[in-house]
Design an enzyme around this catalytic site. Structure first.
Site, PDB file in Angstrom:
ATOM      1  N   HIS A 156      12.192  12.162  34.446  1.00 42.87           N
ATOM      2  CA  HIS A 156      11.812  10.997  33.634  1.00 42.87           C
ATOM      3  C   HIS A 156      10.732  10.173  34.341  1.00 42.87           C
ATOM      4  O   HIS A 156       9.729   9.782  33.720  1.00 42.87           O
ATOM      5  CB  HIS A 156      13.069  10.149  33.377  1.00 42.87           C
ATOM      6  CG  HIS A 156      12.842   8.873  32.627  1.00 42.87           C
ATOM      7  ND1 HIS A 156      13.390   8.629  31.386  1.00 42.87           N
ATOM      8  CD2 HIS A 156      12.142   7.749  32.943  1.00 42.87           C
ATOM      9  CE1 HIS A 156      13.015   7.411  30.964  1.00 42.87           C
ATOM     10  NE2 HIS A 156      12.266   6.860  31.908  1.00 42.87           N
ATOM     11  N   GLU A 157      10.921   9.940  35.654  1.00 41.22           N
ATOM     12  CA  GLU A 157       9.949   9.114  36.390  1.00 41.22           C
ATOM     13  C   GLU A 157       8.618   9.835  36.556  1.00 41.22           C
ATOM     14  O   GLU A 157       7.551   9.214  36.459  1.00 41.22           O
ATOM     15  CB  GLU A 157      10.513   8.697  37.754  1.00 41.22           C
ATOM     16  CG  GLU A 157      11.766   7.834  37.704  1.00 41.22           C
ATOM     17  CD  GLU A 157      11.721   6.687  36.707  1.00 41.22           C
ATOM     18  OE1 GLU A 157      10.635   6.107  36.487  1.00 41.22           O
ATOM     19  OE2 GLU A 157      12.771   6.383  36.116  1.00 41.22           O
ATOM     20  N   GLN A 195       5.208   1.024  35.451  1.00 37.27           N
ATOM     21  CA  GLN A 195       6.145   0.070  34.820  1.00 37.27           C
ATOM     22  C   GLN A 195       6.066  -1.320  35.438  1.00 37.27           C
ATOM     23  O   GLN A 195       6.609  -2.278  34.880  1.00 37.27           O
ATOM     24  CB  GLN A 195       7.588   0.589  34.926  1.00 37.27           C
ATOM     25  CG  GLN A 195       7.851   1.834  34.096  1.00 37.27           C
ATOM     26  CD  GLN A 195       9.287   2.262  34.210  1.00 37.27           C
ATOM     27  OE1 GLN A 195       9.674   2.907  35.176  1.00 37.27           O
ATOM     28  NE2 GLN A 195      10.097   1.875  33.233  1.00 37.27           N
ATOM     29  N   GLY A 212      15.872   4.374  38.271  1.00 37.78           N
ATOM     30  CA  GLY A 212      14.544   4.874  38.601  1.00 37.78           C
ATOM     31  C   GLY A 212      13.495   3.913  38.095  1.00 37.78           C
ATOM     32  O   GLY A 212      13.748   3.147  37.158  1.00 37.78           O
ATOM     33  N   CYS A 245      15.356   3.671  29.316  1.00 34.02           N
ATOM     34  CA  CYS A 245      14.202   3.364  30.168  1.00 34.02           C
ATOM     35  C   CYS A 245      14.062   1.848  30.238  1.00 34.02           C
ATOM     36  O   CYS A 245      14.199   1.165  29.218  1.00 34.02           O
ATOM     37  CB  CYS A 245      12.956   3.986  29.543  1.00 34.02           C
ATOM     38  SG  CYS A 245      11.429   3.630  30.428  1.00 34.02           S
ATOM     39  N   LEU A 246      13.785   1.321  31.423  1.00 34.41           N
ATOM     40  CA  LEU A 246      13.661  -0.137  31.581  1.00 34.41           C
ATOM     41  C   LEU A 246      12.502  -0.699  30.760  1.00 34.41           C
ATOM     42  O   LEU A 246      12.493  -1.882  30.446  1.00 34.41           O
ATOM     43  CB  LEU A 246      13.482  -0.500  33.066  1.00 34.41           C
ATOM     44  CG  LEU A 246      14.696  -0.247  33.966  1.00 34.41           C
ATOM     45  CD1 LEU A 246      14.377  -0.605  35.411  1.00 34.41           C
ATOM     46  CD2 LEU A 246      15.923  -1.011  33.492  1.00 34.41           C
ATOM     47  N   HIS A 273       6.545   9.409  33.584  1.00 38.87           N
ATOM     48  CA  HIS A 273       5.842   8.113  33.556  1.00 38.87           C
ATOM     49  C   HIS A 273       4.479   8.209  34.241  1.00 38.87           C
ATOM     50  O   HIS A 273       3.495   7.618  33.788  1.00 38.87           O
ATOM     51  CB  HIS A 273       6.656   7.039  34.294  1.00 38.87           C
ATOM     52  CG  HIS A 273       7.643   6.309  33.439  1.00 38.87           C
ATOM     53  ND1 HIS A 273       7.276   5.548  32.365  1.00 38.87           N
ATOM     54  CD2 HIS A 273       8.999   6.211  33.519  1.00 38.87           C
ATOM     55  CE1 HIS A 273       8.367   5.005  31.814  1.00 38.87           C
ATOM     56  NE2 HIS A 273       9.424   5.406  32.489  1.00 38.87           N
TER      57      HIS A 273
END
Ligand code: CO
Length: 157
Positions: free
Chosen positions: A132-133, A51, A46, A90-91, A136
Site C-alpha cells: 500500500h505504501e 501524504q 503506514g 488509508c489516512l 503511494h
C-alpha cells in the site's frame, strides 16, 4: 519532533509519482521521525512522504509486530507470491474502507535512513501495508484498487 498535517484526497501530490532519494542526511532522518510521530498520532500502520506533502520515495510501516518500525527509502518490490483480498483503509481517506487484492508475500529491496541497502520478506498484513505504501510513492491510491467499498458503520457494527 512534530506532528505533520496529513494530506487528504483530493490533492494532486497524492497521485504524483515521487522522486528518488539521493541525499541521506539529518533532514531526511528528521522527516522520518516526524512521519513516525504523525502516523502514531493517527493510529496508522503506514505512512508515505507524499501524504505529508513531500514528493520523495520515503515510506514507513509499523504494524506493531516484532519488526518494529520499518523505514523504506527508494523501496522496490522484487518478488511477489500469491494473492489475498482483505479490507484496508488509508489516512488520506478518512472513513473510507474497501476490499483490495494484494500479494500474500513480497520481497522488498530498499535503503534505510542512512542509505544502507537491505532486503525484507513480508507476509500477510505486513506485505499488504508495505505494498500500500509503495503504491503511494507511485501515485497509486488504494481506492483505485478497491473491489468493494464499506461504510465506516458497517465495519464497526
Ligand atoms: Co495510504
Amino acid at each position: 519532533m512534530a506532528i505533520l498535517k496529513i494530506i487528504e484526497h483530493p490533492n494532486e501530490i497524492l497521485s504524483t509519482e515521487c522522486e528518488e532519494v539521493f541525499v541521506f542526511n539529518n533532514k531526511l532522518r528528521k522527516l522520518i521521525k516526524n512521519m513516525y510521530e504523525t502516523m502514531i498520532e493517527h493510529d496508522g500502520v503506514g505512512l508515505a512522504a507524499p501524504q505529508v506533502g513531500v514528493n520523495l520515495r520515503i515510506a514507513i510501516v509499523d504494524i506493531n509486530d516484532e519488526n518494529g518500525l520499518i523505514e523504506l527509502i527508494n523501496p522496490v518490490i522484487i518478488e511477489e507470491t500469491g494473492k489475498i483480498t482483505e479490507v484496508e483503509g488509508c489516512l488520506s481517506f478518512p472513513g473510507i474502507y474497501g476490499d483490495v487484492t494484494r500479494p500474500h508475500e513480497i520481497k522488498v529491496k530498499a535503503q534505510n535512513a542512512k542509505g544502507k541497502q537491505f532486503t525484507l520478506s513480508a507476509v500477510g498484513f505486513l506485505a499488504r501495508a508495505i505494498s500500500h505504501e509503495i503504491d503511494h510513492l507511485n501515485g497509486i491510491l488504494f481506492t483505485s484498487k478497491v473491489e468493494k467499498f464499506y461504510e465506516l458503520e458497517t465495519l464497526e457494527g
